[in-house]
Design an enzyme around this catalytic site. Structure first.
Site, PDB file in Angstrom:
ATOM      1  N   HIS A  32       0.738  -1.114   0.011  1.00 13.52           N
ATOM      2  CA  HIS A  32      -0.157   0.025   0.126  1.00 13.52           C
ATOM      3  C   HIS A  32       0.862   1.061  -0.023  1.00 13.52           C
ATOM      4  O   HIS A  32       0.992   1.810   0.971  1.00 13.52           O
ATOM      5  CB  HIS A  32      -1.026  -0.074   1.177  1.00 13.52           C
ATOM      6  CG  HIS A  32      -1.972  -0.968   1.089  1.00 13.52           C
ATOM      7  ND1 HIS A  32      -2.162  -2.254   1.590  1.00 13.52           N
ATOM      8  CD2 HIS A  32      -3.027  -1.075   0.326  1.00 13.52           C
ATOM      9  CE1 HIS A  32      -2.990  -2.899   1.352  1.00 13.52           C
ATOM     10  NE2 HIS A  32      -3.886  -2.390   0.657  1.00 13.52           N
ATOM     11  N   HIS A  71       0.845   1.541  -5.790  1.00  9.98           N
ATOM     12  CA  HIS A  71      -0.265   1.004  -5.906  1.00  9.98           C
ATOM     13  C   HIS A  71      -1.327   2.043  -6.002  1.00  9.98           C
ATOM     14  O   HIS A  71      -2.074   1.959  -6.696  1.00  9.98           O
ATOM     15  CB  HIS A  71      -0.610   0.356  -4.637  1.00  9.98           C
ATOM     16  CG  HIS A  71      -2.096   0.026  -4.320  1.00  9.98           C
ATOM     17  ND1 HIS A  71      -2.551  -0.950  -4.919  1.00  9.98           N
ATOM     18  CD2 HIS A  71      -2.860   0.517  -3.444  1.00  9.98           C
ATOM     19  CE1 HIS A  71      -3.847  -1.071  -4.721  1.00  9.98           C
ATOM     20  NE2 HIS A  71      -4.229  -0.039  -3.519  1.00  9.98           N
ATOM     21  N   HIS A 119      -6.792   7.049  -2.848  1.00  9.67           N
ATOM     22  CA  HIS A 119      -7.545   6.125  -2.027  1.00  9.67           C
ATOM     23  C   HIS A 119      -6.825   5.443  -0.989  1.00  9.67           C
ATOM     24  O   HIS A 119      -7.710   4.862   0.026  1.00  9.67           O
ATOM     25  CB  HIS A 119      -8.340   5.066  -3.106  1.00  9.67           C
ATOM     26  CG  HIS A 119      -7.521   3.905  -3.215  1.00  9.67           C
ATOM     27  ND1 HIS A 119      -6.324   4.105  -4.212  1.00  9.67           N
ATOM     28  CD2 HIS A 119      -7.303   2.503  -2.851  1.00  9.67           C
ATOM     29  CE1 HIS A 119      -5.652   2.955  -4.169  1.00  9.67           C
ATOM     30  NE2 HIS A 119      -6.207   2.013  -3.396  1.00  9.67           N
ATOM     31  N   ASP A 120      -5.695   5.556  -0.756  1.00  7.94           N
ATOM     32  CA  ASP A 120      -5.125   4.886   0.101  1.00  7.94           C
ATOM     33  C   ASP A 120      -3.955   5.696   0.712  1.00  7.94           C
ATOM     34  O   ASP A 120      -3.054   5.435   1.093  1.00  7.94           O
ATOM     35  CB  ASP A 120      -4.397   3.457  -0.305  1.00  7.94           C
ATOM     36  CG  ASP A 120      -5.175   2.275  -0.214  1.00  7.94           C
ATOM     37  OD1 ASP A 120      -6.022   2.417   0.504  1.00  7.94           O
ATOM     38  OD2 ASP A 120      -5.015   1.353  -1.127  1.00  7.94           O
TER      39      ASP A 120
END
Length: 299
Positions: free
Chosen positions: A43, A47, A83-84
């Site tokens: 992550h 990614h 998103h992360d």
């Protein structure tokens, strides 16, 4: 540098022109997003960018793009890259069980996804990274709502329900479902890539799982079975990844690629990779795609 590819993607999808994106803010935004990703095995920024790229592929190379407005596309691209943000390399359950400050802040509900969405919205509020500043107030409010919804829907707790909705869908009429499925499928797209790349992503997520299992064991907790293995145990890793494809990825990518037919080659890659992981489990050796080009998967 991947940061330099963010602007062309936004340009090519029409977001810069149609959403009046200030270029200075866009460049600052991309750099700020990159900085917020931690150096985790899986992550990480790479990614985040890969999900951004797959979302772009959805918008540019499939029928999905024609179903969405420019604001929808803008929201999806923002959500996918962000998103992360600041992902700690642990799961939501780990954060809850360890009583982390983030878990308390978000009341044990979609802990990480709420954190990522909050950071994404914070970037939109800063003057130097406000890539939505060219929009009017109503459009900015809608954009924020869409970004939050898309990021929250990457929580794996929604996976089963999303798969059921996709299996029941006969057309691309539900726009919110399309947007949520797009980013969720993009988030889970590593294993629909060619084997050489997919196997590298498997190594990275396995490393992150092993790290979490080590931390949980040190804290006196029992790791989940799919995280409790040794990196050198190729057979076990093959079995675990094959099962992940069977029970998580196939139920998502099969109906999704039937709704968006341009994605069917991705699904075929997934099935090929499933056969390679099955061979890993059987032989304990990393398979050669060339040698297995004609091998068929058996579920």
């Amino acid at each position: 540098d991947l940061i330099g590819l963010v602007e062309p993607v936004m340009q090519h999808t029409g977001c810069i022109e149609r959403c009046a994106v200030p270029l200075d803010c866009l460049r600052n935004w991309a750099k700020a997003a990159r900085k917020l990703y931690r150096d985790n095995p899986f992550h990480n920024w790479f990614h985040g960018f890969s999900v951004f790229q797959m979302t772009y592929f959805h918008l540019h190379s499939t029928s999905l793009g024609g179903k969405l407005t420019s604001l929808d596309a803008f929201a999806l691209l923002i959500s996918s890259l962000c998103h992360d943000l600041d992902h700690p390399g642990f799961t939501n359950m780990f954060m809850i069980d360890s009583q982390s400050p983030l878990a308390f802040r978000h009341n044990d509900i979609s802990v990480l996804e709420n954190h990522h969405a909050n950071l994404a919205c914070e970037l939109l509020r800063r003057n130097t990274t406000a890539i939505d500043s060219g929009l009017d107030a109503a459009a900015r409010k809608t954009l924020r709502r869409l970004v939050i919804k898309c990021i929250l829907d990457t929580d794996m707790s929604h996976h089963g329900e999303m798969c059921k909705k996709l299996q029941a869908a006969s057309s691309l009429d539900d726009k919110q479902l399309l947007m949520s499925a797009c980013i969720h499928a993009s988030d889970l797209s590593a294993q629909v890539l060619p084997w050489k790349t997919a196997s590298q992503w498997e190594h990275m997520i396995s490393s992150e799982f092993v790290n979490q299992a080590h931390e949980e064991t040190a804290a006196g907790r029992t790791p989940l079975p799919f995280m409790n293995f040794k990196m050198e145990d190729i057979k076990q890793r093959g079995k675990l990844q094959r099962d992940f494809l069977d029970f998580v990825l196939v139920p998502l990518w099969d109906p999704w690629s039937q709704l968006v037919l341009e994605l069917r080659p991705c699904y075929r890659n997934l099935i090929k990779n499933r056969a390679y992981y099955h061979q890993r489990w059987c032989t304990g050796e990393d398979p050669s795609p060339e040698r297995n080009a004609n091998r068929r998967s058996s579920f």
